[in-house]
Design a protein around this motif. Sequence first.
Motif, PDB file in Angstrom:
ATOM      1  N   VAL A  77       0.696  -1.149  -0.089  1.00 62.84           N
ATOM      2  CA  VAL A  77      -0.081  -0.105  -0.294  1.00 62.84           C
ATOM      3  C   VAL A  77       0.783   1.416  -0.179  1.00 62.84           C
ATOM      4  CG1 VAL A  77      -1.535   1.243   1.680  1.00 62.84           C
ATOM      5  CG2 VAL A  77      -1.322  -1.033   1.410  1.00 62.84           C
ATOM      6  N   LYS A  78       0.683   1.668  -0.788  1.00 61.41           N
ATOM      7  CA  LYS A  78       1.654   3.561  -1.570  1.00 61.41           C
ATOM      8  C   LYS A  78       0.446   4.506  -1.106  1.00 61.41           C
ATOM      9  CE  LYS A  78       4.912   1.907  -4.710  1.00 61.41           C
ATOM     10  NZ  LYS A  78       5.033   2.183  -6.744  1.00 61.41           N
ATOM     11  N   THR A  79       1.165   5.181  -0.319  1.00 62.58           N
ATOM     12  CA  THR A  79       0.340   6.197   0.022  1.00 62.58           C
ATOM     13  C   THR A  79       1.231   7.847  -0.415  1.00 62.58           C
ATOM     14  OG1 THR A  79      -0.138   5.953   2.812  1.00 62.58           O
ATOM     15  CG2 THR A  79      -0.417   7.925   2.013  1.00 62.58           C
ATOM     16  N   ILE A  80       0.716   8.994  -1.312  1.00 63.43           N
ATOM     17  CA  ILE A  80       1.132   9.737  -2.442  1.00 63.43           C
ATOM     18  C   ILE A  80       0.651  11.002  -1.669  1.00 63.43           C
ATOM     19  CG2 ILE A  80       1.183  10.323  -4.099  1.00 63.43           C
ATOM     20  CD1 ILE A  80       1.317   7.819  -5.061  1.00 63.43           C
ATOM     21  N   TYR A  81       1.355  12.030  -1.514  1.00 63.31           N
ATOM     22  CA  TYR A  81       0.869  13.401  -0.754  1.00 63.31           C
ATOM     23  C   TYR A  81       0.074  13.863  -2.175  1.00 63.31           C
ATOM     24  CZ  TYR A  81       2.028  13.024   3.860  1.00 63.31           C
ATOM     25  OH  TYR A  81       2.977  13.046   5.547  1.00 63.31           O
ATOM     26  N   PRO A  82      -0.125  14.719  -1.446  1.00 59.75           N
ATOM     27  CA  PRO A  82      -1.262  15.990  -2.896  1.00 59.75           C
ATOM     28  C   PRO A  82       0.055  16.531  -3.446  1.00 59.75           C
ATOM     29  CG  PRO A  82      -2.689  16.286  -0.816  1.00 59.75           C
ATOM     30  CD  PRO A  82      -1.394  15.521  -0.265  1.00 59.75           C
ATOM     31  N   ASP A  83       0.768  16.880  -2.693  1.00 59.70           N
ATOM     32  CA  ASP A  83       2.111  17.449  -3.402  1.00 59.70           C
ATOM     33  C   ASP A  83       3.134  16.965  -4.442  1.00 59.70           C
ATOM     34  OD1 ASP A  83       3.629  16.013  -1.907  1.00 59.70           O
ATOM     35  OD2 ASP A  83       4.588  17.677  -0.799  1.00 59.70           O
ATOM     36  N   GLY A  84       2.702  14.907  -4.596  1.00 63.34           N
ATOM     37  CA  GLY A  84       3.174  14.558  -5.456  1.00 63.34           C
ATOM     38  C   GLY A  84       4.092  13.167  -4.517  1.00 63.34           C
ATOM     39  N   SER A  85       4.951  13.442  -3.918  1.00 68.03           N
ATOM     40  CA  SER A  85       5.385  12.949  -2.982  1.00 68.03           C
ATOM     41  C   SER A  85       5.480  12.079  -2.481  1.00 68.03           C
ATOM     42  CB  SER A  85       6.337  13.878  -1.818  1.00 68.03           C
ATOM     43  OG  SER A  85       5.068  13.891  -0.304  1.00 68.03           O
ATOM     44  N   LEU A  86       6.029  10.792  -2.054  1.00 67.84           N
ATOM     45  CA  LEU A  86       5.506   9.772  -1.702  1.00 67.84           C
ATOM     46  C   LEU A  86       6.226   9.560  -0.060  1.00 67.84           C
ATOM     47  CD1 LEU A  86       5.226   6.746  -2.175  1.00 67.84           C
ATOM     48  CD2 LEU A  86       7.833   6.132  -2.397  1.00 67.84           C
ATOM     49  N   THR A  87       4.808   9.080   0.315  1.00 69.29           N
ATOM     50  CA  THR A  87       4.672   9.407   2.209  1.00 69.29           C
ATOM     51  C   THR A  87       4.983   7.938   2.517  1.00 69.29           C
ATOM     52  OG1 THR A  87       2.628   9.056   2.135  1.00 69.29           O
ATOM     53  CG2 THR A  87       3.262  11.249   2.279  1.00 69.29           C
ATOM     54  N   ARG A  88       5.120   7.350   2.300  1.00 71.93           N
ATOM     55  CA  ARG A  88       4.990   5.469   2.514  1.00 71.93           C
ATOM     56  C   ARG A  88       4.863   4.616   1.852  1.00 71.93           C
ATOM     57  NH1 ARG A  88       2.223   5.191   8.456  1.00 71.93           N
ATOM     58  NH2 ARG A  88       2.765   3.563   8.072  1.00 71.93           N
ATOM     59  N   ARG A  89       4.995   3.462   1.922  1.00 76.39           N
ATOM     60  CA  ARG A  89       4.620   1.911   1.379  1.00 76.39           C
ATOM     61  C   ARG A  89       4.685   1.245   2.889  1.00 76.39           C
ATOM     62  NH1 ARG A  89       7.713  -0.761  -3.371  1.00 76.39           N
ATOM     63  NH2 ARG A  89       6.503  -2.586  -3.647  1.00 76.39           N
ATOM     64  N   ASP A  90       4.080   0.755   3.146  1.00 78.50           N
ATOM     65  CA  ASP A  90       3.255  -0.843   3.588  1.00 78.50           C
ATOM     66  C   ASP A  90       3.670  -2.478   2.885  1.00 78.50           C
ATOM     67  OD1 ASP A  90       2.776   0.917   5.784  1.00 78.50           O
ATOM     68  OD2 ASP A  90       1.044   1.903   5.326  1.00 78.50           O
TER      69      ASP A  90
END
Length: 159
Positions: A77-90
């Motif tokens: 599961v990848k979470t991508i911020y509104p600014d396009g940066s990848l925050t985390r990969r679980d």
Amino acid sequence: MKNRLIILFALILSLSIISCNNNIVYDENIKINENGWNKSEIAEFEVEINDTLRLYNFAINLRNTIDYPKSNIYLFVKTIYPDGSLTRRDTIECIIAYPDGKWTGKGSGRIKDNRFWFTQNVVFPLKGKYRFEIEQATRDTSLIGIKNIGLHIEYRKTI
């Protein structure tokens, strides 16, 4: 007779209002190809977040058939911020069958529904559209028996 109908209607309306979960922020499911969930197919979800002060809980919705050949499934599961940066990969392991072979999900027929809570008490630091990507992370190129994959987000319940 008319008064009884009005009372019955009011009772049904009251129960439906009470039973609603106002904490749900997002709950969407994507249908998986009947021929199998290919390793290259990524389920994408976009969630608009406007409240950066509240706490959120996350879950994976998973619907499988009894044809699924394993007792678990691994997901990225990848979470991508509104600014396009990848925050985390679980990496998440979802147990969908007990050691004795009994399915963990709800359902009395060939299809079982599960909800797996994987992250709790999270704050979103930015307002805007977050993108979540879910992909199967097993060694199999294509998984049979997975019907739907979904994302569920809700506000943390306050006491």
